[in-house]
Design an enzyme around this catalytic site. Structure first.
Site, PDB file in Angstrom:
ATOM      1  N   GLY A  74       0.842  -1.195   0.000  1.00 58.10           N
ATOM      2  CA  GLY A  74       0.000   0.000   0.000  1.00 58.10           C
ATOM      3  C   GLY A  74       0.879   1.248   0.000  1.00 58.10           C
ATOM      4  N   PHE A  75       0.247   2.389   0.185  1.00 57.26           N
ATOM      5  CA  PHE A  75       0.965   3.672   0.112  1.00 57.26           C
ATOM      6  C   PHE A  75       2.082   3.764   1.161  1.00 57.26           C
ATOM      7  CE2 PHE A  75       0.391   8.153   1.954  1.00 57.26           C
ATOM      8  CZ  PHE A  75       1.514   8.656   1.309  1.00 57.26           C
ATOM      9  N   ILE A  76       1.723   3.733   2.424  1.00 58.02           N
ATOM     10  CA  ILE A  76       2.746   3.862   3.474  1.00 58.02           C
ATOM     11  C   ILE A  76       3.626   2.611   3.475  1.00 58.02           C
ATOM     12  CG2 ILE A  76       3.132   4.101   5.969  1.00 58.02           C
ATOM     13  CD1 ILE A  76       0.432   5.638   6.084  1.00 58.02           C
ATOM     14  N   TYR A 135     -14.732   3.876  10.735  1.00 59.51           N
ATOM     15  CA  TYR A 135     -13.274   3.721  10.541  1.00 59.51           C
ATOM     16  C   TYR A 135     -12.536   4.085  11.830  1.00 59.51           C
ATOM     17  CZ  TYR A 135      -8.498   4.892   9.215  1.00 59.51           C
ATOM     18  OH  TYR A 135      -7.128   4.967   9.188  1.00 59.51           O
ATOM     19  N   LYS A 164     -10.253   1.715  14.319  1.00 60.74           N
ATOM     20  CA  LYS A 164      -8.839   1.942  14.658  1.00 60.74           C
ATOM     21  C   LYS A 164      -8.652   2.002  16.176  1.00 60.74           C
ATOM     22  CE  LYS A 164      -6.331   2.086  11.039  1.00 60.74           C
ATOM     23  NZ  LYS A 164      -5.555   0.862  10.740  1.00 60.74           N
TER      24      LYS A 164
HETATM   25  N1  LIG Z   1      -2.585   7.433   4.747  1.00 58.93           N
HETATM   26  C1  LIG Z   1      -3.008   8.058   5.837  1.00 58.93           C
HETATM   27  O1  LIG Z   1      -3.126   9.294   5.865  1.00 58.93           O
HETATM   28  C2  LIG Z   1      -3.329   7.283   7.077  1.00 58.93           C
HETATM   29  C3  LIG Z   1      -3.723   8.004   8.220  1.00 58.93           C
HETATM   30  C4  LIG Z   1      -4.034   7.302   9.377  1.00 58.93           C
HETATM   31  C5  LIG Z   1      -3.919   5.936   9.415  1.00 58.93           C
HETATM   32  N2  LIG Z   1      -3.549   5.260   8.299  1.00 58.93           N
HETATM   33  C6  LIG Z   1      -3.441   3.796   8.388  1.00 58.93           C
HETATM   34  O2  LIG Z   1      -2.177   3.387   7.898  1.00 58.93           O
HETATM   35  C7  LIG Z   1      -2.289   2.129   7.236  1.00 58.93           C
HETATM   36  C8  LIG Z   1      -1.756   2.252   5.821  1.00 58.93           C
HETATM   37  O3  LIG Z   1      -2.506   3.252   5.158  1.00 58.93           O
HETATM   38  P1  LIG Z   1      -2.279   3.611   3.622  1.00 58.93           P
HETATM   39  O4  LIG Z   1      -2.693   5.008   3.422  1.00 58.93           O
HETATM   40  O5  LIG Z   1      -0.952   3.159   3.217  1.00 58.93           O
HETATM   41  O6  LIG Z   1      -3.434   2.699   2.981  1.00 58.93           O
HETATM   42  P2  LIG Z   1      -3.364   1.667   1.789  1.00 58.93           P
HETATM   43  O7  LIG Z   1      -4.774   1.271   1.511  1.00 58.93           O
HETATM   44  O8  LIG Z   1      -2.559   2.211   0.661  1.00 58.93           O
HETATM   45  O9  LIG Z   1      -2.561   0.442   2.415  1.00 58.93           O
HETATM   46  C9  LIG Z   1      -3.191  -0.585   3.139  1.00 58.93           C
HETATM   47  C10 LIG Z   1      -2.728  -1.896   2.544  1.00 58.93           C
HETATM   48  O10 LIG Z   1      -3.345  -2.941   3.294  1.00 58.93           O
HETATM   49  C11 LIG Z   1      -3.788  -3.933   2.382  1.00 58.93           C
HETATM   50  N3  LIG Z   1      -4.919  -4.647   2.968  1.00 58.93           N
HETATM   51  C12 LIG Z   1      -6.183  -4.198   3.158  1.00 58.93           C
HETATM   52  N4  LIG Z   1      -6.929  -5.155   3.709  1.00 58.93           N
HETATM   53  C13 LIG Z   1      -6.124  -6.233   3.869  1.00 58.93           C
HETATM   54  C14 LIG Z   1      -6.326  -7.522   4.384  1.00 58.93           C
HETATM   55  N5  LIG Z   1      -7.526  -7.919   4.838  1.00 58.93           N
HETATM   56  N6  LIG Z   1      -5.275  -8.373   4.420  1.00 58.93           N
HETATM   57  C15 LIG Z   1      -4.054  -7.998   3.936  1.00 58.93           C
HETATM   58  N7  LIG Z   1      -3.825  -6.788   3.424  1.00 58.93           N
HETATM   59  C16 LIG Z   1      -4.841  -5.909   3.401  1.00 58.93           C
HETATM   60  C17 LIG Z   1      -4.202  -3.161   1.137  1.00 58.93           C
HETATM   61  O11 LIG Z   1      -4.217  -3.989  -0.032  1.00 58.93           O
HETATM   62  C18 LIG Z   1      -3.144  -2.083   1.078  1.00 58.93           C
HETATM   63  O12 LIG Z   1      -2.053  -2.459   0.288  1.00 58.93           O
HETATM   64  C19 LIG Z   1      -3.763   1.728   7.306  1.00 58.93           C
HETATM   65  O13 LIG Z   1      -3.938   0.879   8.409  1.00 58.93           O
HETATM   66  C20 LIG Z   1      -4.474   3.051   7.547  1.00 58.93           C
HETATM   67  O14 LIG Z   1      -5.707   2.888   8.210  1.00 58.93           O
HETATM   68  C21 LIG Z   1      -3.246   5.890   7.133  1.00 58.93           C
END
Ligand SMILES: NC(=O)c1ccc[n+]([C@@H]2O[C@H](COP(=O)([O-])OP(=O)(O)OC[C@H]3O[C@@H](n4cnc5c(N)ncnc54)[C@H](O)[C@@H]3O)[C@@H](O)[C@H]2O)c1
Length: 319
Positions: A11-13, A153, A157
């Site tokens: 994913g992104f992060i 959501y 969390k």
């Molecule tokens: N980007 C933000 O601003 C932000 C802010 C607060 C919290 N978060 C948290 O950080 C984490 C990463 O966020 P992101 O922006 O990179 O999101 P993202 O959707 O790009 O990454 C999440 C990854 O998890 C994978 N995923 C989802 N469900 C799954 C499952 N059941 N089993 C295995 N893999 C699964 C997705 O395919 C994806 O690659 C998430 O938990 C998100 O809630 C992100």
């Protein structure tokens, strides 16, 4: 040799942290389900290809974080687990609250339990600024009760954090850090998130929709700063459960964001307004004192510079 399991690693992060772990020589196993939600799987496949091309010691496994047997098998022998997998996004969580609860809460319980059973010494889980809701005094501090979430959501969390906290009671030596990310942006950001969405529209001369009167505030944090915070948590978080805010600590209004993004894009935004969607909080503002003191976290990417990294990425990757 350190071996880290990264859930959600394409994913992104996850992409950025995995890249940083590989760059320092760690072995990384990614577990990701490559789901189409909340954005197309093709972007995750592209991230996986780009990570593989780096030539580090990487294995990418397709699977779900609620699959206890698979998670246990991958956790065995890991020196650290970074649990980023989850369903992100406030607005879609109202459409599918059961799925959000299942993946975010059950998934976290599955990963934490597996880490404890495998005696993994260090575990970091992704949480969110959304846990603070609208009722927490700002800047938000980790000690705040955070019990009035505005969306399924946010509730999922906070629920995930509380499950992790409770499980940590039976593994007192486990370092378990919950990182509350504050609106993360940068190259490869989820395409439905404001900065990338806006940058694409501004560059294409299309209108953007700003919610409310533009005074809503967000503590935007560049992904390079988040990566430094995540690595510090993996390496330095103390034994026991500990929550940390990872934010810039310098929130700005949406109107200011649009002005700064127009300037980074070299083109004026065409703005329309719409009502604030259900679940969006009025403001996010991180008190980063704890992360600074205990993890040495110090955000270093100024907003203008960070926005240019997104504009450059969007220009190089037109859809
Ligand atoms: N980007 C933000 O601003 C932000 C802010 C607060 C919290 N978060 C948290 O950080 C984490 C990463 O966020 P992101 O922006 O990179 O999101 P993202 O959707 O790009 O990454 C999440 C990854 O998890 C994978 N995923 C989802 N469900 C799954 C499952 N059941 N089993 C295995 N893999 C699964 C997705 O395919 C994806 O690659 C998430 O938990 C998100 O809630 C992100």
């Amino acid at each position: 040799m350190p071996r880290t399991l990264v859930t959600g690693g394409v994913g992104f992060i996850g992409y950025h942290v995995t890249r940083a772990l590989l760059a320092r020589g760690d072995e990384v196993v990614v577990l990701d389900d490559f789901s189409d939600a909340p954005y197309p799987r093709a972007l995750k496949e592209a991230n996986a290809r780009d990570l593989a091309a780096l030539g580090g010691r990487l294995e990418v496994v397709t699977g779900c974080v609620t699959d206890a047997a698979k998670v246990a098998a991958l956790t065995a022998g890991a020196s650290a687990v970074l649990h980023l997998a989850g369903l992100a996004g406030v607005r879609p969580s109202f459409a599918d609250p059961v799925h959000y609860a299942r993946i975010n809460v059950d998934g976290t319980a599955t990963v934490v339990e597996a880490a404890i059973q495998a005696k993994v010494p260090r575990l970091v889980i992704a949480s969110s600024s959304s846990v603070y809701g609208n009722s927490t005094p700002l800047p938000a501090r980790e000690e705040a009760p955070a019990i009035e979430p505005e969306s399924p959501y946010a509730a999922s969390k906070r629920g995930a954090e509380l499950v992790a906290l409770s499980l940590s009671r039976k593994a007192p030596s486990l370092a378990l850090a919950a990182l509350r990310f504050f609106t993360v942006y940068g190259p490869r950001q989820r395409p439905e998130m404001a900065i990338t969405l806006f940058a694409r529209a501004i560059l294409a001369g299309r209108p953007i929709t700003v919610f409310g009167d533009g005074s809503m505030k967000r503590d935007f944090t560049h992904v390079d700063d988040i990566v430094r915070g995540v690595l510090a948590a993996i390496d330095r978080a103390p034994a026991g459960f500990r929550a940390y805010n990872l934010g810039s600590g310098a929130p700005i209004t949406l109107d200011r964001l649009v002005a700064a993004l127009s300037s980074a894009a070299g083109r004026e935004a065409i703005t329309t307004r719409a009502a604030v969607p259900l679940g969006d909080v009025d403001a996010t503002f991180a008190d980063i004192g704890r992360a600074e003191r205990e993890l040495g976290f110090r955000p270093a990417v100024p907003l203008e510079e960070g926005l240019r990294t997104v504009v450059d990425w969007v220009k190089a990757h037109p859809t």
